[in-house]
Design an enzyme around this catalytic site. Structure first.
Site, PDB file in Angstrom:
ATOM      1  N   HIS A  72       0.854  -1.202   0.000  1.00  0.00           N
ATOM      2  CA  HIS A  72       0.000   0.000   0.000  1.00  0.00           C
ATOM      3  C   HIS A  72       0.882   1.242   0.000  1.00  0.00           C
ATOM      4  CE1 HIS A  72       1.197  -0.370   4.203  1.00  0.00           C
ATOM      5  NE2 HIS A  72       0.878   0.903   4.371  1.00  0.00           N
ATOM      6  N   ASP A 109       0.868   5.165   1.942  1.00  0.00           N
ATOM      7  CA  ASP A 109       0.199   5.824   3.068  1.00  0.00           C
ATOM      8  C   ASP A 109      -0.601   7.007   2.534  1.00  0.00           C
ATOM      9  OD1 ASP A 109       1.298   3.971   4.724  1.00  0.00           O
ATOM     10  OD2 ASP A 109       2.928   5.254   5.427  1.00  0.00           O
ATOM     11  N   HIS A 153       4.763   0.274  -0.224  1.00  0.00           N
ATOM     12  CA  HIS A 153       5.606  -0.512   0.671  1.00  0.00           C
ATOM     13  C   HIS A 153       4.792  -1.618   1.322  1.00  0.00           C
ATOM     14  CE1 HIS A 153       3.848   2.822   2.993  1.00  0.00           C
ATOM     15  NE2 HIS A 153       3.911   2.053   4.054  1.00  0.00           N
ATOM     16  N   ARG A 200       9.219  -8.025  15.352  1.00  0.00           N
ATOM     17  CA  ARG A 200       9.525  -6.673  14.865  1.00  0.00           C
ATOM     18  C   ARG A 200       8.517  -5.702  15.468  1.00  0.00           C
ATOM     19  NH1 ARG A 200       8.114  -3.809   9.795  1.00  0.00           N
ATOM     20  NH2 ARG A 200       9.542  -2.037   9.744  1.00  0.00           N
TER      21      ARG A 200
END
Ligand code: GA4
Length: 337
Positions: free
Chosen positions: A198, A200, A259, A269
């Site tokens: 997607h 942002d 990304h 993470r």
């Protein structure tokens, strides 16, 4: 903007790429020039010497880890993510999913203190302080980057972007993401999507993550097509992403970066994303200085509230900006004014 799409992770082509690194303490004119170049080429770069104190980041990280270590029922007290709250595996409102749990917060201090009561029953005041301190400091860095960008673009008003996210009614968000680790050899696959492809939707994103890999950007390349580029983690830096609204305001001269995050390590993470957004009622349109007879206006005007509505009505990977292109509007009457 036409973007190549890669559905299965297997078979994707990867390329290592020198991601621009910008030292924010360097000469102002040089920093502006480098930021413009990085935003034009990648819509993405890393900043070092950003001025955010290490202890502010560590306190935010510790608060995030404490939250994610709570029993699920406790985390669910933060409410389902519509749009702010705690979410696990489901993303957005249209059936997207990923291997991630997350907490979405509005950056407005009164919203934070309201949420803090259910997020941290042990010490809500401490949680609010940590979050507010982090958000204020990161917002300052975002403003500095946006002002350098405006200067580098030669705009008369260097506050044209930063003013939108400094506005007391800004709609900026903080997202804390917790991606699971691999537990055994069978987990060691490269097709585990944490958060799918997607861009942002906001103006700018500042992402800080722990020392664990997983972030990838889609690099557009005219020579061999778009490829996924793994971004090496750097807990001392922030990764900056151009958002859709910046693409519109610069009339497409800058492009928002696509990304994704994959599950790619034996360690969990943790990423913390600040998404700088204008007030809901703010009109967004290409800046007159960014349009020329050779580069006529590419997007219609719309309010951030209208864009948000469109973004929540579509699947994650959908290119929402296509709906707001100047030449597409006749086909979608009623979408925007
Ligand atoms: C992507 C950027 C931010 O994480 C976010 C995401 C939001 C969500 O998780 O609720 C969205 C996604 C993001 C874009 C399209 C819509 C909305 C999920 C989704 C399917 C908080 C945001 O602002 O937009």
């Amino acid at each position: 903007m036409v973007v190549a799409s890669f559905s299965p992770v297997h078979g994707d082509r990867f390329r290592s790429l020198a991601i621009p690194v910008i030292d924010l303490s360097c000469d102002r004119a040089l920093a502006s020039e480098l930021i413009v170049r990085a935003c034009e080429e990648f819509g993405f770069f890393k900043v070092i010497s950003h001025g955010v104190p290490v202890d502010i980041v560590s306190r935010m990280e510790a608060a995030a880890l404490e939250f994610f270590s709570l029993p699920v029922v406790e985390k669910q007290r933060a409410g389902p993510p519509n749009p702010i709250g705690y979410g696990s595996k489901t993303i957005g409102l249209n059936g997207d999913s990923g291997e991630v749990e997350y907490l979405l917060l509005h950056t407005n201090p009164s919203s934070v203190s309201q949420q803090a009561g259910v997020i941290s029953r042990k010490n809500p005041t401490e949680f609010s302080c940590v979050v507010n301190e982090y958000m204020e400091t990161v917002q300052e860095v975002a403003c500095k980057i946006l002002e350098l960008l405006a200067e580098g673009l030669g705009l008369r008003d260097s506050g044209v972007f930063s003013r939108l996210i400094r506005d007391t009614e800004n709609d900026s968000l903080l997202r804390l993401n917790h991606y699971p680790p691999w537990h055994n050899k069978e987990d060691m696959r490269s097709d585990r999507i944490g958060f799918g492809e997607h861009s942002d939707p906001q103006i700018i994103t500042l992402l800080r993550s722990n020392d664990v890999e997983g972030l990838q950007i889609l690099s557009p390349s005219s020579l061999d097509g778009a490829v996924w580029v793994p971004v090496p983690p750097d807990p001392n830096a922030f990764h900056i992403m151009v958002g859709d609204l910046l693409q519109v305001m610069t009339n497409g001269r800058l492009a928002s970066v696509r990304h994704r995050a994959i599950v790619d390590s034996y360690s969990p993470r943790l990423s913390m994303g600040y998404f700088g957004a204008p007030p809901l009622h703010e009109w967004i349109s290409p800046l007159p200085e960014m349009t020329t007879p050779q580069m006529p206006r590419c997007y219609k005007s719309f309010t951030w509230a209208e864009y948000k509505k469109a973004m929540y009505s579509l699947r994650l990977g959908h290119n929402r900006l296509d709906l707001f292109r100047a030449d597409e509007m006749e086909e979608h009457p009623g979408l925007v004014k």
